[in-house]
Design a protein around this motif. Structure first.
Motif, mmCIF file in Angstrom:
data_model
loop_
_atom_site.group_PDB
_atom_site.id
_atom_site.type_symbol
_atom_site.label_atom_id
_atom_site.label_comp_id
_atom_site.label_asym_id
_atom_site.label_seq_id
_atom_site.Cartn_x
_atom_site.Cartn_y
_atom_site.Cartn_z
ATOM 1 N N LYS A 1 -8.938 23.097 -9.911
ATOM 2 C CA LYS A 1 -9.058 22.993 -11.365
ATOM 3 C C LYS A 1 -9.129 21.525 -11.786
ATOM 4 C CE LYS A 1 -6.819 24.402 -15.695
ATOM 5 N NZ LYS A 1 -5.626 25.057 -16.300
ATOM 6 N N ALA A 2 -8.298 20.680 -11.166
ATOM 7 C CA ALA A 2 -8.303 19.250 -11.469
ATOM 8 C C ALA A 2 -9.620 18.623 -11.043
ATOM 9 C CB ALA A 2 -7.137 18.559 -10.775
ATOM 10 N N ALA A 3 -10.186 19.075 -9.911
ATOM 11 C CA ALA A 3 -11.465 18.542 -9.434
ATOM 12 C C ALA A 3 -12.587 18.891 -10.403
ATOM 13 C CB ALA A 3 -11.765 19.098 -8.044
ATOM 14 N N ASP A 4 -12.543 20.101 -10.954
ATOM 15 C CA ASP A 4 -13.549 20.506 -11.954
ATOM 16 C C ASP A 4 -13.458 19.604 -13.180
ATOM 17 O OD1 ASP A 4 -14.457 22.555 -10.349
ATOM 18 O OD2 ASP A 4 -13.227 24.098 -11.327
ATOM 19 N N TYR A 5 -12.243 19.339 -13.625
ATOM 20 C CA TYR A 5 -12.042 18.470 -14.787
ATOM 21 C C TYR A 5 -12.538 17.065 -14.479
ATOM 22 C CZ TYR A 5 -9.491 16.120 -18.630
ATOM 23 O OH TYR A 5 -9.143 15.373 -19.729
ATOM 24 N N PHE A 6 -12.244 16.584 -13.264
ATOM 25 C CA PHE A 6 -12.682 15.238 -12.903
ATOM 26 C C PHE A 6 -14.207 15.145 -12.884
ATOM 27 C CE2 PHE A 6 -14.106 12.170 -9.688
ATOM 28 C CZ PHE A 6 -13.618 11.017 -10.273
ATOM 29 N N ARG A 7 -14.888 16.185 -12.413
ATOM 30 C CA ARG A 7 -16.350 16.167 -12.384
ATOM 31 C C ARG A 7 -16.921 16.054 -13.799
ATOM 32 N NH1 ARG A 7 -15.725 19.275 -7.581
ATOM 33 N NH2 ARG A 7 -15.333 21.214 -8.721
ATOM 34 N N VAL A 8 -16.292 16.754 -14.752
ATOM 35 C CA VAL A 8 -16.718 16.647 -16.149
ATOM 36 C C VAL A 8 -16.567 15.207 -16.636
ATOM 37 C CG1 VAL A 8 -16.157 17.321 -18.515
ATOM 38 C CG2 VAL A 8 -16.203 19.050 -16.707
ATOM 39 N N LEU A 9 -15.404 14.614 -16.346
ATOM 40 C CA LEU A 9 -15.147 13.239 -16.781
ATOM 41 C C LEU A 9 -16.087 12.254 -16.082
ATOM 42 C CD1 LEU A 9 -11.228 13.224 -16.808
ATOM 43 C CD2 LEU A 9 -12.764 13.370 -18.786
ATOM 44 N N TYR A 10 -16.351 12.497 -14.815
ATOM 45 C CA TYR A 10 -17.214 11.598 -14.047
ATOM 46 C C TYR A 10 -18.632 11.562 -14.633
ATOM 47 C CZ TYR A 10 -19.573 9.369 -10.121
ATOM 48 O OH TYR A 10 -20.299 8.498 -9.349
ATOM 49 N N GLU A 11 -19.116 12.729 -14.995
ATOM 50 C CA GLU A 11 -20.454 12.804 -15.584
ATOM 51 C C GLU A 11 -20.492 12.086 -16.927
ATOM 52 O OE1 GLU A 11 -23.754 16.146 -17.017
ATOM 53 O OE2 GLU A 11 -22.003 16.750 -15.851
ATOM 54 N N GLY B 1 -8.689 0.334 1.790
ATOM 55 C CA GLY B 1 -9.776 0.144 0.835
ATOM 56 C C GLY B 1 -10.782 1.266 0.748
ATOM 57 N N LYS B 2 -10.447 2.466 1.259
ATOM 58 C CA LYS B 2 -11.462 3.526 1.324
ATOM 59 C C LYS B 2 -11.102 4.787 0.547
ATOM 60 C CE LYS B 2 -13.233 1.973 5.786
ATOM 61 N NZ LYS B 2 -13.541 2.347 7.198
ATOM 62 N N TYR B 3 -10.139 4.709 -0.385
ATOM 63 C CA TYR B 3 -9.844 5.893 -1.208
ATOM 64 C C TYR B 3 -11.042 6.194 -2.104
ATOM 65 C CZ TYR B 3 -4.933 5.300 0.116
ATOM 66 O OH TYR B 3 -3.762 5.189 0.822
ATOM 67 N N THR B 4 -11.382 7.464 -2.194
ATOM 68 C CA THR B 4 -12.478 7.870 -3.079
ATOM 69 C C THR B 4 -11.967 7.978 -4.510
ATOM 70 O OG1 THR B 4 -12.024 10.233 -2.826
ATOM 71 C CG2 THR B 4 -13.513 9.206 -1.203
ATOM 72 N N ASN B 5 -12.896 8.057 -5.443
ATOM 73 C CA ASN B 5 -12.504 8.261 -6.836
ATOM 74 C C ASN B 5 -11.697 9.548 -6.999
ATOM 75 O OD1 ASN B 5 -13.685 5.965 -8.216
ATOM 76 N ND2 ASN B 5 -15.683 6.858 -7.727
ATOM 77 N N GLU B 6 -12.114 10.594 -6.286
ATOM 78 C CA GLU B 6 -11.396 11.872 -6.357
ATOM 79 C C GLU B 6 -9.968 11.718 -5.864
ATOM 80 O OE1 GLU B 6 -15.695 12.817 -6.349
ATOM 81 O OE2 GLU B 6 -14.414 11.468 -5.191
ATOM 82 N N GLU B 7 -9.783 10.978 -4.792
ATOM 83 C CA GLU B 7 -8.437 10.778 -4.249
ATOM 84 C C GLU B 7 -7.558 9.971 -5.194
ATOM 85 O OE1 GLU B 7 -8.916 10.736 0.582
ATOM 86 O OE2 GLU B 7 -9.794 9.044 -0.535
ATOM 87 N N LEU B 8 -8.179 9.132 -5.976
ATOM 88 C CA LEU B 8 -7.413 8.325 -6.930
ATOM 89 C C LEU B 8 -7.026 9.120 -8.177
ATOM 90 C CD1 LEU B 8 -9.420 4.965 -6.806
ATOM 91 C CD2 LEU B 8 -7.106 5.336 -5.929
ATOM 92 N N TYR B 9 -7.927 9.964 -8.664
ATOM 93 C CA TYR B 9 -7.738 10.565 -9.982
ATOM 94 C C TYR B 9 -7.215 11.996 -9.973
ATOM 95 C CZ TYR B 9 -9.955 6.483 -12.044
ATOM 96 O OH TYR B 9 -10.239 5.206 -12.444
ATOM 97 N N ILE B 10 -7.536 12.785 -8.974
ATOM 98 C CA ILE B 10 -7.123 14.192 -8.995
ATOM 99 C C ILE B 10 -5.601 14.343 -8.965
ATOM 100 C CG2 ILE B 10 -7.156 16.354 -7.664
ATOM 101 C CD1 ILE B 10 -10.127 15.812 -7.123
ATOM 102 N N PRO B 11 -4.863 13.609 -8.104
ATOM 103 C CA PRO B 11 -3.393 13.723 -8.162
ATOM 104 C C PRO B 11 -2.822 13.301 -9.519
ATOM 105 C CG PRO B 11 -4.072 12.680 -6.108
ATOM 106 C CD PRO B 11 -5.288 12.742 -6.984
#
Length: 793
Positions: free
Chosen positions: A22-32, A322-332
């Motif tokens: 659910k958090a990943a879906d929300y992040f995709r909306v924000l990313y776009e 130095g290799k965390y993805t945006n998803e790894e930073l924002y979803i938690p």
């Protein structure tokens, strides 16, 4: 390692994966949205409308009011008064309360019902803030809190809460910001309480309202303990890495199995700390669990697990990687920021509300990004990974990284236009909040550093950047009450801690000075003559006495009235001689028949009854002799003091006679109050009034001091009665249970334990309120009263 059923682990992991999706879906909306910079034109338009209410041109009236300039917005009382004077208090509270309804209660501001509730709350708070009592005592004093509790019928709950908070405060280890930990705990309790108040119907009975408020406060404390005892502890360096792993494993097991495992063998230097915390958290967890309705229990555990696990995922991140993805930073962040407020509601077993859940889920990241922005330099110093610290570290190496400041504005756009459907009030409040956060940040770090930060984090759209900067420079009326409260509470907690340290240091220093002057010298030069009375007197005086009466007199005389310490030494000695004499009489077989006093055998046990009686009489005469030697004051003043002292001694004798006559007989509360004041309160009164007499203080102040002394003396006696039932011999320095053994009427025997506690806090409040009438600093007297009601001996 705590063993867990594999099926339970799988269920917990599945629950987290579902939340993560659910958090990943929300992040995709924000990313776009952030990629397309959709927020820029929409928020630019919003700001053009918004600025009409916040950028004002100087008026003729403002010119005439230059002498009444705006105070620092962190100065609680001055700022509230200024807002009231300028007519801005209503709008200030409206945006503040509206924001709290959105953030903490998940309410939509386009709802007529919500705005009616907001207006009711604003009127209630405004009236409270502008009353005389608020101006004098404040909402955040124990007095203000207890007076509120009396109105709501939750006095016992507040007494319980104060004891719990005292325990928590004493358990916060060095390495954790104690004031911030306590502030967060208070905030959580308030949040749960607000949720409960919102859930209650206006038709609810007084009895049911009291029960629900009691439950909410206890649940709030139980949930709130996780912040200092889990969150702050695991974020700090107090525990070793091995201890953190042990502790995290224990918490995880609890949330997955629904039961707190035994602590077992603990390897590490913090064993005693963890043992105490484990005990408190276990009690809190069981309280929550028992009061959860079965159908809500699983939801509570799921949310708690998502919250804890998302924090753990974030906590173990390493800024050097130095290799965390945006998803790894924002979803938690999306998960932990939303679940913390969802828990505050589910802990009450509140009915499901899809609108609340959705709004809270989308709203959480906004708060987290705002907090992380404000704390980015502290986080950077601590090596913590947040979107801002990671961007600061790698923005010039990773073009794929999302600019967190752009995402922040994207979230604001999404909330205003997609979650709250372009509601005007919502837009107003959210833009108020955003600009307020930037203004506070700029003020805190300075203009130069702020400009450097803005240059780094600014979006690619120059016009939007200029719009924001113009708002930060010129906009006004964007302050918020919760921020004022936050600063005020931190100031209070820090001030209280400092004042308490100074109070204890004064007690220690002055007690040492007084102990040095108390021994009575043997004047007779004939070494063959034995002086048993003086020996006995010095034996009694040498005991481990608190010396509160002469200490109070010293503070009043020297610190408050500016008298020289050397000139009032005779007064200090006389007060302790009188007090010690009264204790000797009190302990005699014909009276209380005590065997231990001040941690040693009583005088009649050490010598004999006759010597004890003569020594007590001797000390009363020595007290008068000392008073008569106050030769640095005019004779009329000294005579007035001696006359007052004689009257007080007579009153003490009457009080003791009442006590003796009452043995084995029931007493009314009024009789007990009179007796206790004459026995105990008089001593406090004398320590206040005698220096005032020497300083020739006015009668109004003396009257207020007498009122303080009356309530303080009775509060002291009630605490003694409570300790006689609940205390420990080695701490008290005297036998426990003597009142019951002698069949004496006490506050506990008349009122019961709960009633006695309430009576003690009532007298505490009355004494504190009396201090407001005294034109002195009174800080010492405030902490003296706190010491009296919180002591364990």
């Amino acid at each position: 390692m705590y063993r867990m059923n594999e099926e339970l682990v799988k269920n917990a992991d599945a629950c987290y994966r579902l939340a993560e999706e659910k958090a990943a879906d929300y992040f995709r909306v924000l990313y776009e949205l952030v990629s397309q910079k959709t927020y820029v034109p929409a928020l630019t338009k919003d700001f053009l409308s918004w600025k009409q209410n916040h950028i004002h041109h100087p008026s003729l009236l403002s010119f005439f009011n230059l002498g009444k300039g705006k105070p620092d917005s962190r100065e609680y009382y001055n700022y509230i008064q200024w807002l009231d004077y300028t007519g801005k208090l209503g709008s200030y509270l409206e945006r503040s309360i509206s924001y709290i309804f959105m953030r903490d209660l998940g309410k939509p501001l386009d709802s007529t019902e919500t705005m009616n509730r907001v207006r009711q709350a604003v009127d209630r708070i405004k009236n409270h803030l502008t009353t005389e009592r608020e101006a004098k005592t404040g909402s955040f004093s124990m007095t203000g809190l207890y007076r509120w509790a009396q109105k709501e019928g939750v006095e016992s709950t507040i007494i319980w809460l104060v004891e719990k908070l005292k325990t928590v405060s004493s358990n916060i280890p060095i390495g954790i910001d104690a004031e911030q930990a306590q502030r967060k705990l208070i905030k959580i309790i308030a949040g749960v309480l607000m949720q409960q108040v919102e859930e209650m119907s206006s038709e609810i009975s007084t009895e049911e309202r009291t029960q629900k408020l009691d439950k909410a406060i206890r649940l709030g404390l139980s949930y709130g303990l996780t912040y200092p005892y889990i969150d702050d502890l695991l974020d700090s360096d107090v525990l070793s890495t091995k201890e953190k792993n042990q502790y995290s494993d224990l918490i995880r097991t609890t949330l997955i199995t629904g039961s707190v495992p035994l602590l077992g063998k603990w390897t590490g230097k913090n064993k005693e700390l963890i043992r105490s915390i484990h005990s408190q958290l276990r009690e809190a967890f069981e309280y929550i669990k028992v009061r959860q309705r079965p159908k809500f229990r699983s939801k509570f555990f799921e949310q708690a697990y998502v919250f804890f696990h998302s924090q753990e995922v974030d906590r173990v991140k390493d800024l050097s990687y130095g290799k965390y993805t945006n998803e790894e930073l924002y979803i938690p962040i999306i998960l932990k920021s939303s679940s913390s407020r969802l828990i505050a509601r589910s802990v009450l077993s509140a009915p499901e509300d899809e609108g609340f859940d959705n709004r809270t889920f989308y709203y959480g990241i906004y708060n987290q990004l705002a907090d992380d922005f404000a704390d980015m330099f502290d986080d950077m110093k601590d090596g913590a990974v947040t979107p801002y610290t990671y961007y600061l570290t790698y923005h010039d190496k990773r073009s794929d990284l999302i600019n967190p400041f752009e995402l922040y504005w994207t979230v604001i756009y999404h909330l205003i236009h997609n979650v709250y459907h372009s509601d005007t009030k919502t837009s107003e409040v959210m833009l108020d909040r955003a600009i307020n956060g930037l203004k506070r940040f700029k003020e805190r770090i300075g203009t130069k550093k702020y400009n450097e930060v803005m240059k780094l984090f600014a979006s690619g759209n120059l016009n939007f950047k200029r719009t924001i900067e113009k708002m930060v420079r010129k906009a006004d009326d964007v302050d918020f009450f919760d921020k004022l409260l936050r600063d005020h509470i931190i100031t209070i907690l820090k001030s209280e801690r400092k004042e308490q340290e100074e109070f204890l240091d004064t007690i220690k220093t002055v007690r040492h000075q007084i102990n040095d002057i108390l021994p009575i010298a043997i004047i007779n030069d004939n070494t063959l003559v034995v002086e048993p009375i003086i020996d006995a007197a010095n034996y009694s005086l040498k005991g481990d006495g608190k010396r509160l009466r002469p200490i109070v007199a010293w503070v009043m005389g020297v610190n408050e009235y500016g008298l020289k310490s050397s000139t009032i030494e005779p007064l200090l000695k006389s007060l302790e001689y009188m007090h010690t004499a009264s204790l000797i009489f009190d302990d005699l077989p014909s009276q209380d028949n005590a065997s231990i006093r001040r941690g040693r055998p009583t005088l009649h046990k050490m010598y004999n009854i006759a010597i004890a009686e003569l020594t007590a009489l001797f000390l009363t005469q020595k007290a008068t002799e000392e008073q008569a030697s106050l030769d640095q004051f005019d004779s009329k003043t000294v005579l007035k003091l001696i006359q007052y002292s004689a009257q007080m001694t007579a009153a003490m004798c009457k009080g003791q006679a009442m006590d003796l006559d009452s043995k084995g007989k029931p007493m009314t509360l009024d009789q007990l109050n009179l007796m206790c004041f004459n026995k105990t309160g008089i001593g406090f009164e004398a320590s206040l009034i005698m220096p005032a007499i020497l300083a020739q203080t006015n009668e109004l102040e003396i009257s207020a001091l007498k009122k303080y002394a009356y309530h303080t003396g009775i509060a002291f006696q009630i605490k003694d009665d409570l300790l006689d039932v609940e205390g420990e011999l080695f701490k008290l320095g005297k036998a426990i249970g003597k009142d019951a053994e002698n069949k004496n009427s006490t506050f506990v025997s008349i009122l019961g334990l709960e009633g006695a506690r309430k009576a003690m806090w009532e007298h505490y409040c009355s004494a504190m309120e009396a201090l407001q009438e005294v034109q002195l600093k009174t800080t010492f007297l405030k902490h003296l009263l706190n010491y009296i009601v919180n002591r364990d001996h």
